[in-house]
Design an enzyme around this catalytic site. Structure first.
Site, PDB file in Angstrom:
ATOM      1  N   CYS A  97       0.855  -1.183   0.000  1.00  0.00           N
ATOM      2  CA  CYS A  97       0.000   0.000   0.000  1.00  0.00           C
ATOM      3  C   CYS A  97       0.892   1.234   0.000  1.00  0.00           C
ATOM      4  O   CYS A  97       1.613   1.483   0.974  1.00  0.00           O
ATOM      5  CB  CYS A  97      -0.934   0.021   1.208  1.00  0.00           C
ATOM      6  SG  CYS A  97      -1.943   1.528   1.264  1.00  0.00           S
ATOM      7  N   GLY A  98       0.849   1.987  -1.084  1.00  0.00           N
ATOM      8  CA  GLY A  98       1.711   3.153  -1.210  1.00  0.00           C
ATOM      9  C   GLY A  98       1.339   4.282  -0.282  1.00  0.00           C
ATOM     10  O   GLY A  98       2.218   4.913   0.339  1.00  0.00           O
ATOM     11  N   HIS A  99       0.036   4.548  -0.139  1.00  0.00           N
ATOM     12  CA  HIS A  99      -0.344   5.688   0.715  1.00  0.00           C
ATOM     13  C   HIS A  99      -0.064   5.379   2.188  1.00  0.00           C
ATOM     14  O   HIS A  99       0.306   6.274   2.956  1.00  0.00           O
ATOM     15  CB  HIS A  99      -1.795   6.103   0.467  1.00  0.00           C
ATOM     16  CG  HIS A  99      -2.839   5.379   1.239  1.00  0.00           C
ATOM     17  ND1 HIS A  99      -3.465   4.246   0.778  1.00  0.00           N
ATOM     18  CD2 HIS A  99      -3.398   5.650   2.453  1.00  0.00           C
ATOM     19  CE1 HIS A  99      -4.355   3.845   1.667  1.00  0.00           C
ATOM     20  NE2 HIS A  99      -4.339   4.676   2.695  1.00  0.00           N
ATOM     21  N   SER A 261       0.754   2.334  -4.981  1.00  0.00           N
ATOM     22  CA  SER A 261       1.261   1.144  -5.675  1.00  0.00           C
ATOM     23  C   SER A 261       0.705   1.067  -7.091  1.00  0.00           C
ATOM     24  O   SER A 261       1.394   0.608  -8.014  1.00  0.00           O
ATOM     25  CB  SER A 261       0.917  -0.125  -4.885  1.00  0.00           C
ATOM     26  OG  SER A 261      -0.476  -0.240  -4.679  1.00  0.00           O
TER      27      SER A 261
END
Length: 339
Positions: A97-99, A261
């Site tokens: 998870c990018g955030h 992502s």
């Protein structure tokens, strides 16, 4: 709290609440039982099999909602990592998870997991998909913008076509950015990326996701446990000129930000098609909320026999509160998911 003795003692989880460009991040800082496993993927399997009631309690209604996202810090099994985490959403446990990674970079510096160093502090985070490196802006004792370098990202398949009932032939690409995503032009579905109702966008995304899952066998060069389609990212018009997008993931959840992502995977697609150069900065904007991330290709690498890239995504996270979650012993609905 005078009624504390009436609450189930075994479910008492303290969280730090954050958001990254509008998307929630709920970090479980205490209250989880020991999570067993030699590797981070073993730990992911353990929480799925033994502690999933806690995911439902924290993420689903009435304490969360369908689009809530959470983080479980765990013990790392690689010496390079400053911290290790599992990600959870209302459906399952994501590999990346990018955030959340942006929020975790800020959290790690602010909470002393890594000592803040000006002008930028490096935080190495072990995720289920691999080791991710975050760089946290740090000035005058305060953390700021976070940029993270992805795990190796790659274009898996380009210019595929599937016929969807009600929509016709749909052209799409598949790429890996920590999770696998499909990328497609929303106008093929007769939808507008800004004005179409989000319910119609979710319906189209889930229909495409089901069709791809039934017809395409995904593979990852290093770990096929990662080989499943996590989400669908819509853009509008020409892929090379796309500036706004919206991402639908898991079981119809919707990103409030551009999806970190997903943007990593999109950068891999753009690079594969010669639509972006190494070091060229691209701004990604969520078409519904107008929140944004900046992204670029840092370098090209080889992942076994696959051409891959390291992508970088940058954004800002903010604290929204702290919570203690519990469940009364006679609560008939400790959690539920609105379909």
């Amino acid at each position: 709290m005078s009624r504390q003795t009436e609450f189930t003692k075994s479910i008492n989880v303290v969280t730090t609440e954050m958001h990254t460009a509008g998307d929630p991040v709920r970090i479980a800082v205490s209250g989880y039982p020991d999570i067993i496993g030699d590797t981070i993927l073993d730990k992911r399997r353990y929480v799925r099999e033994h502690l999933d009631h806690l995911r439902r309690l924290l993420i689903q209604e009435p304490r969360g909602h369908k689009d809530m996202y959470g983080v479980i810090p765990v013990k790392s099994d690689i010496k390079e990592a400053d911290m290790a985490v599992l990600f959870m959403d209302s459906e399952d446990y994501a590999f990346m998870c990018g955030h959340c990674t942006i929020a975790l970079g800020k959290y790690a510096v602010d909470h002393g997991i890594v000592k803040g160093v000006s002008p930028e502090t490096t935080v190495k985070i072990q995720c289920p998909c691999g080791l991710v490196t975050a760089h946290v802006e740090y000035q005058d004792g305060k953390s700021g913008t976070v940029r993270f370098e992805s795990v190796p990202c790659f274009s898996f398949a380009a210019d595929l076509i599937v016929n969807l009932e009600g929509y016709g032939d749909i052209h799409y690409d598949i790429s890996f950015g920590g999770c696998f995503y499909a990328y497609t032009d929303i106008t093929q579905f007769g939808l507008d990326i800004k004005s179409s109702p989000i319910a119609d966008i979710i319906t189209a995304a889930m229909k495409l996701k089901r069709a791809i899952t039934e017809t395409v066998t995904l593979a990852h060069p290093e770990n096929n446990e990662l080989a499943f389609l996590f989400g669908v990212m819509f853009y509008s018009g020409s892929l090379g000129n796309c500036s706004e997008e919206v991402c639908v993931y898991a079981d119809g959840q919707v990103c409030r930000n551009p999806c970190g992502s997903g943007c990593c995977g999109l950068l891999a697609v753009l690079y594969h098609k010669g639509l972006i150069k190494e070091g060229e900065v691209k701004t990604f904007v969520n078409s519904k909320t107008q929140s944004s991330f900046n992204g670029k290709i840092v370098k090209q690498i080889k992942l076994k026999n696959t051409l891959a890239v390291i992508a970088e995504i940058s954004g800002k996270a903010y604290y929204t509160g702290e919570c203690t979650f519990f469940c009364e012993q006679d609560d008939p609905q400790p959690s539920f998911l609105v379909q």
